[in-house]
Design a protein around this motif. Sequence first.
Motif, PDB file in Angstrom:
ATOM      1  N   ALA A  18       1.001  -1.284   0.086  1.00  0.00           N
ATOM      2  CA  ALA A  18       0.011  -0.049   0.083  1.00  0.00           C
ATOM      3  C   ALA A  18       0.955   1.241   0.222  1.00  0.00           C
ATOM      4  O   ALA A  18       0.681   2.321  -0.831  1.00  0.00           O
ATOM      5  CB  ALA A  18      -0.977   0.057   1.090  1.00  0.00           C
ATOM      6  N   VAL A  19       1.922   1.361   0.990  1.00  0.00           N
ATOM      7  CA  VAL A  19       2.827   2.407   0.995  1.00  0.00           C
ATOM      8  C   VAL A  19       3.636   2.526  -0.144  1.00  0.00           C
ATOM      9  O   VAL A  19       3.812   3.584  -1.014  1.00  0.00           O
ATOM     10  CB  VAL A  19       3.879   2.338   2.429  1.00  0.00           C
ATOM     11  CG1 VAL A  19       4.886   3.455   2.109  1.00  0.00           C
ATOM     12  CG2 VAL A  19       2.829   2.538   3.397  1.00  0.00           C
ATOM     13  N   GLY A  20       4.156   1.155  -0.770  1.00  0.00           N
ATOM     14  CA  GLY A  20       4.958   1.217  -1.863  1.00  0.00           C
ATOM     15  C   GLY A  20       4.564   1.720  -3.311  1.00  0.00           C
ATOM     16  O   GLY A  20       4.734   2.261  -3.968  1.00  0.00           O
ATOM     17  N   SER A  21       3.179   1.229  -3.478  1.00  0.00           N
ATOM     18  CA  SER A  21       2.551   1.497  -4.728  1.00  0.00           C
ATOM     19  C   SER A  21       2.222   2.974  -4.701  1.00  0.00           C
ATOM     20  O   SER A  21       2.229   3.526  -5.625  1.00  0.00           O
ATOM     21  CB  SER A  21       1.274   0.601  -4.802  1.00  0.00           C
ATOM     22  OG  SER A  21       0.306   0.809  -3.902  1.00  0.00           O
ATOM     23  N   THR A  22       1.826   3.698  -3.545  1.00  0.00           N
ATOM     24  CA  THR A  22       1.420   5.035  -3.393  1.00  0.00           C
ATOM     25  C   THR A  22       2.781   5.961  -3.620  1.00  0.00           C
ATOM     26  O   THR A  22       2.647   6.783  -4.505  1.00  0.00           O
ATOM     27  CB  THR A  22       0.891   5.334  -2.055  1.00  0.00           C
ATOM     28  OG1 THR A  22      -0.355   4.700  -1.683  1.00  0.00           O
ATOM     29  CG2 THR A  22       0.357   7.003  -1.768  1.00  0.00           C
ATOM     30  N   LEU A  23       3.947   5.351  -3.209  1.00  0.00           N
ATOM     31  CA  LEU A  23       5.148   6.263  -3.493  1.00  0.00           C
ATOM     32  C   LEU A  23       5.324   6.136  -5.109  1.00  0.00           C
ATOM     33  O   LEU A  23       5.938   7.149  -5.531  1.00  0.00           O
ATOM     34  CB  LEU A  23       6.142   5.571  -2.533  1.00  0.00           C
ATOM     35  CG  LEU A  23       6.231   6.052  -1.260  1.00  0.00           C
ATOM     36  CD1 LEU A  23       7.218   4.928  -0.506  1.00  0.00           C
ATOM     37  CD2 LEU A  23       6.436   7.412  -1.044  1.00  0.00           C
ATOM     38  N   ILE A  24       5.300   5.031  -5.661  1.00  0.00           N
ATOM     39  CA  ILE A  24       5.380   4.962  -7.142  1.00  0.00           C
ATOM     40  C   ILE A  24       4.717   6.124  -7.855  1.00  0.00           C
ATOM     41  O   ILE A  24       4.886   6.719  -8.633  1.00  0.00           O
ATOM     42  CB  ILE A  24       5.246   3.715  -7.510  1.00  0.00           C
ATOM     43  CG1 ILE A  24       6.147   2.740  -7.176  1.00  0.00           C
ATOM     44  CG2 ILE A  24       5.276   3.715  -9.328  1.00  0.00           C
ATOM     45  CD1 ILE A  24       6.113   1.366  -7.482  1.00  0.00           C
ATOM     46  N   SER A  25       3.170   5.957  -7.398  1.00  0.00           N
ATOM     47  CA  SER A  25       2.170   6.860  -8.035  1.00  0.00           C
ATOM     48  C   SER A  25       2.514   8.595  -7.691  1.00  0.00           C
ATOM     49  O   SER A  25       2.575   9.408  -8.768  1.00  0.00           O
ATOM     50  CB  SER A  25       0.867   6.738  -8.005  1.00  0.00           C
ATOM     51  OG  SER A  25       0.702   6.922  -6.404  1.00  0.00           O
TER      52      SER A  25
END
Length: 408
Positions: A322-329
């Motif tokens: 959840a945190v990692g995918s949000t950082l990518i976006s």
Amino acid sequence: MPFVLYLLALAVFAQGTSEFMLSGLVSDIAADMGVSVPAAGSLTSAFAVGMIVGAPLMAVLSLRWPRRRALLGFLVTFLLVHVVGALTTSYTVLLGTRVVGALANAGFLAVALATATTLVAPDAKGRATSILLGGTTLACVVGVPGGALLGQLWGWRAAFWAVALISVPAVVAVAKAVPPPAPAVAATPAAPSTAPPSTPATPRTGARAELRALRSPVLLVTLLLGALVNGATFCVFTYLEPLATHVSGIDDAWVPGLLALFGLGSSVGVALGGRLADTRPLPLLVGGTVALLAGWVAFALTAGSPVAAVVLAFTQGMLSFAVGSTLISQALYAATEAPTLAGGFATAAFNLGAAVGPWAGGRAIASGLGYRSPVWVGALFVALALATAGAALLARKRLQHRQHLQKL
């Protein structure tokens, strides 16, 4: 969302399976190749190093190629190196295939992220990113435990053959679904272009222009946070199999299920990130990172309990992605003028964490700290991420205060 995004996610699934599946094969590879468990774990680091080098390099090179040609070239290369990896009896050759496969994976993902952002509305990058990363989480749910099961039944090489076979339909899907560049035609008032605005014919900036757009302090901090969070994820995930069997007392037969549970949590996390990344990214990042740190500490303290290991494998998978995918976006939002290189550098940053994490966890194990120690290392990475974010926020507020005083 355009259907082509889901077809790109199929290729990401095959690549994610390759990247993550060694978590369930580390012990078998070590025994077959005559190397230590940390040395077998370094195959994950080698893949990540290839991603770090390859993501920005392949992103720059691919700026001159039509996107369909670039995607197909990277994917076919990825397929072939897995055939070599399945056949080799040399640890050195296997290590080399991991690096080359990572270069191809990095190039594909950078171009796929750039392509995805052109297929959706400007305010939907988070949802588009979550669909692509859904292929990665599906790999965690199905591919990784499936690879572990194949390894138990027919040896670790069967998992490499499976990745090669999965890549075949992905090649066909990309060839058929990703539109070719529209042919250049003379513009006439009576014949406006019929090419959809989301095709690769969309104007693209050059490498120098994209590099200039990557100087944003917000982008740089976001990439650093992504590297630290992903470092924690891979530090623990790479050694989850020996942790479960040697510390938690979970039988080998249940390890694929534990890996699948981690992957199921990651799928939930990506879905959550996709829903909130476009509208409420800050609360998700702050709350999710604090919870992630607490979860790794709890995992380290309770790893001897099979029940705790099962519960925390799911929750930590969910929070990590959840945190990692949000950082990518958020990295893509911070560099809208450099879509291809932003995707490449985001991929590189996250795989920097994927390289350092297993290395740090392996060093902790080799130092005699036990199979529980990678979890403590993961907690340290997340704590550094929180400290970095706090320092960046404080520096930003001080800068804004100075600017305010200068205006008075």
